[in-house]
Design an enzyme around this catalytic site. Sequence first.
Site, mmCIF file in Angstrom:
data_model
loop_
_atom_site.group_PDB
_atom_site.id
_atom_site.type_symbol
_atom_site.label_atom_id
_atom_site.label_comp_id
_atom_site.label_asym_id
_atom_site.label_seq_id
_atom_site.Cartn_x
_atom_site.Cartn_y
_atom_site.Cartn_z
ATOM 1 N N SER A 52 4.833 -7.049 -1.684
ATOM 2 C CA SER A 52 4.636 -7.143 -0.261
ATOM 3 C C SER A 52 5.027 -8.405 0.457
ATOM 4 O O SER A 52 5.318 -9.480 -0.345
ATOM 5 C CB SER A 52 2.859 -7.234 -0.062
ATOM 6 O OG SER A 52 2.759 -7.234 1.230
ATOM 7 N N CYS A 86 -12.421 -6.492 3.276
ATOM 8 C CA CYS A 86 -12.547 -4.968 3.756
ATOM 9 C C CYS A 86 -12.248 -4.799 5.127
ATOM 10 O O CYS A 86 -12.405 -5.506 6.123
ATOM 11 C CB CYS A 86 -14.006 -4.498 3.482
ATOM 12 S SG CYS A 86 -14.512 -3.008 4.082
ATOM 13 N N GLN A 98 0.188 -10.183 -5.902
ATOM 14 C CA GLN A 98 -0.183 -11.519 -5.866
ATOM 15 C C GLN A 98 0.706 -12.512 -6.846
ATOM 16 O O GLN A 98 0.250 -13.828 -7.091
ATOM 17 C CB GLN A 98 -1.785 -11.575 -6.692
ATOM 18 C CG GLN A 98 -2.638 -10.881 -5.447
ATOM 19 C CD GLN A 98 -2.955 -11.489 -4.191
ATOM 20 O OE1 GLN A 98 -2.633 -12.705 -4.102
ATOM 21 N NE2 GLN A 98 -3.501 -10.660 -3.296
ATOM 22 N N ASN A 111 -6.332 -9.858 -7.301
ATOM 23 C CA ASN A 111 -6.609 -10.421 -6.172
ATOM 24 C C ASN A 111 -7.841 -11.116 -5.751
ATOM 25 O O ASN A 111 -7.915 -12.242 -5.269
ATOM 26 C CB ASN A 111 -6.215 -9.418 -5.009
ATOM 27 C CG ASN A 111 -6.610 -8.250 -5.092
ATOM 28 O OD1 ASN A 111 -6.744 -7.464 -6.097
ATOM 29 N ND2 ASN A 111 -7.800 -7.839 -4.025
ATOM 30 N N THR A 168 0.873 -1.327 0.266
ATOM 31 C CA THR A 168 -0.008 0.003 0.095
ATOM 32 C C THR A 168 0.907 1.308 -0.074
ATOM 33 O O THR A 168 0.699 2.015 -0.791
ATOM 34 C CB THR A 168 -0.875 0.022 1.353
ATOM 35 O OG1 THR A 168 -1.749 -1.123 1.025
ATOM 36 C CG2 THR A 168 -1.671 1.243 1.441
ATOM 37 N N HIS A 226 3.691 -10.426 2.891
ATOM 38 C CA HIS A 226 3.116 -11.171 3.442
ATOM 39 C C HIS A 226 2.047 -12.208 2.364
ATOM 40 O O HIS A 226 1.158 -13.051 3.239
ATOM 41 C CB HIS A 226 2.160 -10.563 4.715
ATOM 42 C CG HIS A 226 0.985 -9.909 4.175
ATOM 43 N ND1 HIS A 226 -0.420 -10.067 4.315
ATOM 44 C CD2 HIS A 226 0.956 -8.907 3.585
ATOM 45 C CE1 HIS A 226 -1.090 -9.229 3.812
ATOM 46 N NE2 HIS A 226 -0.241 -8.251 3.315
ATOM 47 N N THR A 249 13.339 3.621 11.368
ATOM 48 C CA THR A 249 14.100 2.500 11.670
ATOM 49 C C THR A 249 13.471 1.389 10.728
ATOM 50 O O THR A 249 12.437 1.087 10.792
ATOM 51 C CB THR A 249 14.292 2.220 13.044
ATOM 52 O OG1 THR A 249 14.933 3.398 13.599
ATOM 53 C CG2 THR A 249 15.395 1.042 13.254
HETATM 54 N N1 PLP Z 1 -2.116 -4.975 -3.823
HETATM 55 C C1 PLP Z 1 -3.065 -6.084 -4.108
HETATM 56 C C2 PLP Z 1 -3.210 -6.630 -5.322
HETATM 57 C C3 PLP Z 1 -3.253 -6.843 -2.807
HETATM 58 O O1 PLP Z 1 -3.903 -7.848 -2.988
HETATM 59 C C4 PLP Z 1 -2.874 -6.180 -1.692
HETATM 60 C C5 PLP Z 1 -3.399 -6.807 -0.436
HETATM 61 O O2 PLP Z 1 -4.424 -7.621 -0.351
HETATM 62 C C6 PLP Z 1 -2.110 -4.906 -1.732
HETATM 63 C C7 PLP Z 1 -2.053 -4.236 -2.798
HETATM 64 C C8 PLP Z 1 -2.084 -4.381 -0.264
HETATM 65 O O3 PLP Z 1 -0.617 -5.055 0.204
HETATM 66 P P1 PLP Z 1 -0.397 -4.850 1.748
HETATM 67 O O4 PLP Z 1 -1.159 -5.470 2.620
HETATM 68 O O5 PLP Z 1 1.088 -5.076 1.876
HETATM 69 O O6 PLP Z 1 -0.588 -3.164 1.957
#
Ligand code: PLP
Length: 372
Positions: free
Chosen positions: A193, A320, A175, A147, A75, A195, A231
């Site tokens: 990302s 959401c 993704q 996603n 994000t 996670h 940091t």
């Molecule tokens: N973009 C996509 C396509 C995602 O699926 C997600 C998370 O679901 C994000 C961005 C946001 O990722 P983050 O959780 O690292 O902010």
Amino acid sequence: MQRIYFDHNATTVVLPEVRESVLSVMSQAYNPSSVHYEGRQAKLLVEDARRSVAKLFCIDLRDRKHEVVFTSSATEANNMVFASTKNMMVITAETEHSSVLRAAAMQNGKVKLVSVDESGIINLSELEHILSTAESPCLISIMAANNETGVVQPLEEIVAVAKKYNATLHTDAVQVPGKLQLDLSDFDFISCSGHKCGGLAGVGALIYNSKMKLLPLFYGGGQEKNLRAGTENIAGIAAFGKAFEWNILNSGARQQRLLILRNLLEKEIRALNGNAKIFGSSAKDRLCNTSMIMMPGISAQKQLILFDIEGFAVSAGSACSSGKVASSQVLKAMGVSEAEAACAIRVSLSHTNTEAEIIRFVEVWNKIATMK
Ligand code: PLP
């Protein structure tokens, strides 16, 4: 009851190999800005992770064409892209993640949306038309894979159009890791990302073309070459690198297995109910782990609760933040009716899921679909 997790596009379990390295990092006092031995060790960890993150997208940092800045999330990486391109008009699609759509609107403001067809693929001739009539430089921001539906965009064609009109290119590739092998070295910006493939939440990265002038969102210390003050989340960054490295080495065979599981799931559901729909399934390419399944007449909200009671974690498209099931912008953009979109749930698998879990899911799906 044993829980079955089918929501891997939302977040993933930390990989055992990653967990070990996180624990070892957490047992040290690591700050890469410090000049002492521990600080230098931390810096090495960060640089290793930087190379692995770029490598997953076939980018070799030794070429010096791209650089990587670590952020708190994809994000944040997406926000950074739009804050750094305020002189450009953003061309994006309604099927993008809210961190692209909202960040583009708030950070940049000059946004044009290109439409998608019923399979979720962007309209390339419309993209070309916008580019050919644009009066300012353009930034194309199109996600690699969706996603919610797993639909993969025609990235090679998008790169070709961008080159033709000298546009800057961004892709949200959150993704991709573990599900697709992609060479994204033609892109100027790539967000990702930690996670979604076995790393930790709370860490992301923006890979950027070294020629781009990137602007920081925060001001403070000079971390990350003055691009990301604060940091570093060293455990998160080390986990990010390890998770990407693991996926580079292990994804190929696992993707084949995922495809077999996903195809079994979709075949069984279609056989049970001829009116069930899998949104995005007509697209040429779709993520091997994702199915957006519409169960006629039963709301996603109700399905989520009933699946949860039966031990399954699934979701209704994009989770959401309020925990509510909101109607999907992605499905709406694909021309799906409100009524059908309201009955769609997303199943997103990982290599740890099994055929027995799919069979059990199909049984529960049938039980819910035929409930009186
Ligand atoms: N973009 C996509 C396509 C995602 O699926 C997600 C998370 O679901 C994000 C961005 C946001 O990722 P983050 O959780 O690292 O902010």
